[in-house]
Design a protein around this motif. Structure first.
Motif, PDB file in Angstrom:
ATOM      1  N   MET A 167       0.789  -1.347   0.080  1.00 50.79           N
ATOM      2  CA  MET A 167       0.128  -0.017  -0.054  1.00 50.79           C
ATOM      3  C   MET A 167       0.941   1.127  -0.079  1.00 50.79           C
ATOM      4  SD  MET A 167      -3.449  -0.096   0.108  1.00 50.79           S
ATOM      5  CE  MET A 167      -3.878   1.202   1.178  1.00 50.79           C
ATOM      6  N   ARG A 168       0.581   2.250  -0.876  1.00 51.38           N
ATOM      7  CA  ARG A 168       0.978   3.409  -0.646  1.00 51.38           C
ATOM      8  C   ARG A 168       0.782   4.304   0.241  1.00 51.38           C
ATOM      9  NH1 ARG A 168       1.885   7.061  -6.114  1.00 51.38           N
ATOM     10  NH2 ARG A 168       2.571   8.927  -5.147  1.00 51.38           N
ATOM     11  N   LYS A 169       1.687   4.773   0.944  1.00 49.17           N
ATOM     12  CA  LYS A 169       1.246   5.670   2.273  1.00 49.17           C
ATOM     13  C   LYS A 169       0.440   6.985   1.786  1.00 49.17           C
ATOM     14  CE  LYS A 169       5.339   8.940   2.494  1.00 49.17           C
ATOM     15  NZ  LYS A 169       5.371  10.152   3.210  1.00 49.17           N
ATOM     16  N   GLN A 170      -0.444   7.266   2.742  1.00 49.57           N
ATOM     17  CA  GLN A 170      -1.475   8.454   2.497  1.00 49.57           C
ATOM     18  C   GLN A 170      -0.536   9.722   2.236  1.00 49.57           C
ATOM     19  OE1 GLN A 170      -4.814   8.151   2.168  1.00 49.57           O
ATOM     20  NE2 GLN A 170      -4.676  10.246   1.703  1.00 49.57           N
ATOM     21  N   GLU A 171      -0.829  10.303   1.001  1.00 49.21           N
ATOM     22  CA  GLU A 171      -0.395  11.570   0.705  1.00 49.21           C
ATOM     23  C   GLU A 171      -1.343  12.670   0.393  1.00 49.21           C
ATOM     24  OE1 GLU A 171       3.545  11.220  -1.956  1.00 49.21           O
ATOM     25  OE2 GLU A 171       2.029   9.937  -2.687  1.00 49.21           O
ATOM     26  N   LYS A 172      -1.077  13.921   0.645  1.00 58.92           N
ATOM     27  CA  LYS A 172      -1.891  15.080   0.358  1.00 58.92           C
ATOM     28  C   LYS A 172      -2.104  15.067  -1.072  1.00 58.92           C
ATOM     29  CE  LYS A 172       0.155  17.746   3.983  1.00 58.92           C
ATOM     30  NZ  LYS A 172       1.281  18.978   4.315  1.00 58.92           N
ATOM     31  N   THR A 173      -3.335  15.013  -1.695  1.00 58.81           N
ATOM     32  CA  THR A 173      -3.461  14.831  -2.953  1.00 58.81           C
ATOM     33  C   THR A 173      -4.261  16.120  -3.611  1.00 58.81           C
ATOM     34  OG1 THR A 173      -3.771  12.359  -2.724  1.00 58.81           O
ATOM     35  CG2 THR A 173      -4.468  13.191  -4.658  1.00 58.81           C
ATOM     36  N   LEU A 174      -3.741  16.476  -4.679  1.00 61.95           N
ATOM     37  CA  LEU A 174      -4.426  17.558  -5.543  1.00 61.95           C
ATOM     38  C   LEU A 174      -5.124  16.887  -6.847  1.00 61.95           C
ATOM     39  CD1 LEU A 174      -5.189  20.586  -6.057  1.00 61.95           C
ATOM     40  CD2 LEU A 174      -2.836  20.690  -7.047  1.00 61.95           C
ATOM     41  N   GLY A 175      -6.211  16.996  -7.069  1.00 60.10           N
ATOM     42  CA  GLY A 175      -6.888  16.380  -8.404  1.00 60.10           C
ATOM     43  C   GLY A 175      -6.890  17.611  -9.142  1.00 60.10           C
ATOM     44  N   ILE A 176      -6.611  17.337 -10.439  1.00 62.96           N
ATOM     45  CA  ILE A 176      -6.737  18.411 -11.459  1.00 62.96           C
ATOM     46  C   ILE A 176      -7.990  18.035 -12.453  1.00 62.96           C
ATOM     47  CG2 ILE A 176      -5.628  19.526 -13.389  1.00 62.96           C
ATOM     48  CD1 ILE A 176      -3.147  19.248 -12.164  1.00 62.96           C
ATOM     49  N   MET A 177      -9.007  18.649 -12.391  1.00 57.78           N
ATOM     50  CA  MET A 177     -10.035  18.276 -13.329  1.00 57.78           C
ATOM     51  C   MET A 177      -9.927  18.997 -14.588  1.00 57.78           C
ATOM     52  SD  MET A 177     -14.258  18.469 -12.566  1.00 57.78           S
ATOM     53  CE  MET A 177     -14.329  20.319 -12.194  1.00 57.78           C
TER      54      MET A 177
END
Length: 366
Positions: free
Chosen positions: A1-11
């Motif tokens: 499992m990849r460790k939880q990161e801050k994620t910015l989704g670009i729509m």
């Protein structure tokens, strides 16, 4: 499992299948990803077509080892809306609005609705009113009245970009002259001999779209080249508005717009003004443009809702009067590359990620 990161989704808008990395502005998102990785922010580009509200996941693309790879992730904590206005947006508007209204998702900023709505907001400001041209909702009757009074008007689609659909209409000896750009941004000129032919032609050109009507302002140099000033204002890593850069866009002589997509070029601001206006007037124009850039963003944000960046297009007429032409919540950055302003170009790309970091840390409890 990849460790939880801050994620910015670009729509973003995908040109073809959302299952392939066919989105626009790929080089821009590549740079955003590199900046984001240094700040510990994961960047994922996705289409509204690939949103699943039941599982609360999106399918998108992440740049991994120089390749955009298809992935599925939980809804990101933060979304950067680069989904440009256009006919395609109608189909996916319910999905976009549902994301915007989701209590667990924050947007860097909400897109502006259109020219008419922005004009009405800005008209509430006593400070900004002096820079706003008279603007009305287009109708054939108003067109007739204003043409009779002013001799020349300009009509613009409420949701148009890059100068497409903009038309100047003039009364001439032979009847009426139309100069403008089609919906696919191709220049055209047409002369019509009767009012009936004019109204019939305008009806076809405006079919299916809402337009605004304004007086025709002489926003060109003394030798006939149309130009405007693009100001890029953005939120920084402390959540404050800053002016990233300014540049002049100069159009072709036969055109009525100066947009780069319509064949315009970008040049440095002060050099251009000094060449075309008296010295004292240049300083006055620069001062007004700076004042406008400070006043407009916080006022617009107060009445519209959160914004992350704005491209403010300012016109200057032959007498040196400054006019607000358009405000865009999804601005491009090409002007700074063309004028070789490396500092503005770097900041223009870095600021949205730095503001995302600020929101994730300070506002969302990242």
């Amino acid at each position: 499992m990849r460790k939880q990161e801050k994620t910015l989704g670009i729509m973003a808008i995908f040109k073809g299948s959302p299952n392939q990395p066919t989105f626009r502005e790929k080089s821009y998102y590549t740079t955003l990803t590199r900046i984001g990785s240094k700040l510990g922010i994961r960047i994922v580009v996705f289409s509204p077509r690939q949103v699943d509200f039941i599982s609360r996941t999106i399918v998108g693309f992440e740049l991994i080892e120089h390749t955009w790879q298809r992935i599925e992730i939980p809804f990101p904590q933060l979304i950067y809306d680069r989904y440009f206005m256009g006919p395609h947006i109608t189909k996916y508007r319910p999905i976009i609005e549902r994301l915007q209204n989701d209590p667990k998702i924050n947007f860097l900023g909400r897109g502006l609705s259109g020219k008419w709505q922005v004009h009405n907001i800005l008209m509430k400001s006593k400070d900004l009113q002096k820079w706003l041209p008279q603007t009305k909702l287009f109708s054939p009757t108003l067109l007739e009245t204003n043409l009779a009074e002013q001799g020349a008007v300009i009509i613009k689609p409420m949701a148009g970009t890059h100068g497409s659909g903009v038309i100047r209409i003039c009364s001439v000896k032979k009847g009426y002259e139309l100069i403008g750009r089609t919906r696919d941004n191709k220049p055209f000129t047409r002369t019509l001999t009767t009012k009936k032919n004019l109204l019939s032609c305008i009806k076809k050109l405006t079919k299916g779209r809402k337009y605004i009507l304004q007086p025709y302002l002489k926003l060109h140099t003394s030798d006939g080249f149309p130009f405007d000033i693009r100001i890029l204002v953005q939120k920084n890593g402390r959540g404050k508005w800053t002016t990233t850069g300014k540049a002049v866009r100069v159009g072709k002589k036969e055109s009525i717009t100066s947009n780069l997509h319509g064949g315009g070029i970008a040049v440095p601001l002060e050099d251009f003004l000094m060449k075309h206006y008296p010295h004292d007037l240049c300083h006055q124009i620069i001062e007004e443009v700076g004042m406008l850039a400070q006043l407009l963003p916080p006022f617009l944000e107060k009445h519209h809702g959160r914004l992350v960046e704005l491209g403010i297009d300012v016109g200057v007429d032959t007498q040196g009067h400054v006019w607000i032409i358009e405000v865009n919540s999804r601005p491009g950055r090409t002007v700074f590359r063309q004028i070789e302003d490396g500092n503005a170009r770097l900041h223009s790309v870095a600021q949205p990620v730095k503001y995302a970091e600020y929101l994730l840390n300070e506002r969302i409890g990242g």
